[in-house]
Design an enzyme around this catalytic site. Structure first.
Site, PDB file in Angstrom:
ATOM      1  CE1 TYR A   1     -14.242 -71.283 -10.226  1.00 33.30           C
ATOM      2  CE2 TYR A   1     -15.844 -72.607  -9.018  1.00 33.30           C
ATOM      3  CZ  TYR A   1     -15.171 -72.318 -10.192  1.00 33.30           C
ATOM      4  OH  TYR A   1     -15.425 -73.046 -11.319  1.00 33.30           O
TER       5      TYR A   1
ATOM      6  NE  ARG B   1     -29.331 -91.197 -11.348  1.00 35.71           N
ATOM      7  CZ  ARG B   1     -30.299 -91.435 -10.454  1.00 35.71           C
ATOM      8  NH1 ARG B   1     -30.199 -90.925  -9.232  1.00 35.71           N
ATOM      9  NH2 ARG B   1     -31.337 -92.179 -10.772  1.00 35.71           N
TER      10      ARG B   1
ATOM     11  CG  ASP C   1     -12.831 -73.765  -2.684  1.00 40.70           C
ATOM     12  OD1 ASP C   1     -11.797 -74.439  -2.896  1.00 40.70           O
ATOM     13  OD2 ASP C   1     -13.566 -73.354  -3.603  1.00 40.70           O
TER      14      ASP C   1
ATOM     15  CE  LYS D   1      -9.789 -74.340 -11.485  1.00 44.39           C
ATOM     16  NZ  LYS D   1     -11.154 -74.847 -11.369  1.00 44.39           N
TER      17      LYS D   1
END
Length: 365
Positions: free
Chosen positions: A107, A56, A178, A203
């Protein structure tokens, strides 16, 4: 004595142009018989005593992707399980009842998280028209974070990032940008003063509609450590295969962006003259276009279901072209026109894309 050490892309990375860094950053050392590409490291557990310790906390495959994306954005990157995982981790840093300024068009997942946090009394969100710089500056007072999308999703508004950054910093706020739509090839917000850059790497970064991944990039070492600590604690870590796929996709980012943007510019020119289109929205760069269909939402739905090449799908940034009417989602802002169709322009032949759109538009009557 002359320096006989080998010159590799890693040693001269700051001097390399973005297209070259997209290809070479995050590669293994060029030792004899070493792999050219960073391999998949499928490990949940490591032998103790080193820097990793547990799956992790880190993975060599994640690190390669982070090195490459960080090189392009000009900072240090952290990969996450998804774009929303990255959003949630950043918003988790905000103190209770603190103010977050964000675009009214953004978004949907980001706005959804802000709405949920406000409903639970965690934050106060101030939604603004990000293209109205004066309004954004006025909203910065007492803010903890000023969140920018530029261009916005799906309205494609463009923010004055340097002006907003200056006002936000004067107010004591961090600035998050973003950069999913623009990519680091078309816009580098850290160079404009932003504190954090965020990507839905699903994306354009990955670019092949096959990997869910998010990322943040910062130049602030303390902020990086805090974000990594939150990722370690909350567990919003990327999958190893997803990180590998995203890195593989990033190698051709410059080629894909160049082709898809050229296609978008040409399609915008043609769409603006088509009688079935009431309005074309395009910020002048990138591969996302929005059109408003003249005969309303039913005609827009028919358009999306009548294409043969364009894919009716909700994501974007892949090599294939896709489209959808955004207000079909109940969470979309009511200020987005009902007839708006977002186009994600891919890398196909532009004449094929146009022929397909025209035959679908002709069905609208």
């Amino acid at each position: 004595m002359p320096d006989d050490s080998p010159t590799t892309p890693e040693t001269v990375a700051p001097a390399l142009r973005p297209a070259t860094r997209a290809v070479h950053a995050g590669r293994p050392a060029r030792d004899p018989d070493a792999p050219l590409n960073t391999p998949l490291t499928m490990a949940a557990t490591y032998v103790g005593g080193g820097d990793l310790e547990y799956g992790r906390y880190g993975n060599p495959t994640w690190t390669a992707f982070e090195d490459a994306l960080g090189s392009l954005e000009g900072g240090r990157a952290l990969a996450f399980s998804s774009g929303l995982g990255a959003v949630a981790t950043v918003l988790d840093l905000v103190a209770n009842d603190a103010v977050v300024v964000a675009p009214r068009h953004a978004y949907q997942g980001t706005l959804g998280q802000l709405g949920d946090l406000q409903l639970r009394g965690r934050v106060q969100s101030r939604l603004v028209d990000i293209a109205d710089t004066d309004a954004v500056v006025a909203a910065c007072d007492d803010a903890a974070i000023v969140w920018i999308e530029s261009p916005t999703n799906p309205a494609l508004e463009v923010a004055d990032i340097p002006a907003i950054v200056a006002a936000a910093h004067e107010a004591g706020a961090y600035v998050v940008v973003d950069n999913t739509f623009a990519t680091p090839l078309l816009q580098q917000p850290l160079d404009q003063g932003a504190d954090i850059v965020l990507h839905s790497a699903t994306k354009f970064i990955a670019g092949h509609s096959d990997a869910l991944l998010g990322a943040v990039v910062t130049r602030d070492p303390q902020l990086y450590d805090v974000l990594k600590g939150r990722r370690d604690l909350l567990g919003a870590i990327p999958g190893t295969l997803e990180a590998w796929l995203a890195l593989r996709g990033l190698r051709t980012l410059h080629l894909r962006v160049e082709r898809s943007q050229a296609n978008a510019v040409e399609l915008v020119r043609r769409l603006e003259a088509h009688p079935a289109i009431e309005r074309v929205r395009y910020p002048g760069f990138g591969a996302i276009v929005a059109i408003e269909v003249a005969k309303g939402p039913l005609a827009a739905d028919l358009l999306c279901r009548s294409t043969r090449l364009w894919v009716f799908a909700t994501s974007l940034g892949g090599v294939e072209s896709s489209l959808e009417r955004r207000r079909r989602w109940k969470g979309e802002a009511t200020t987005i026109p009902e007839s708006l169709v977002r186009l994600s322009v891919g890398v196909e032949d532009v004449d094929d894309l146009w022929d397909d759109l025209v035959q679908a538009l002709d069905q609208l009557g």
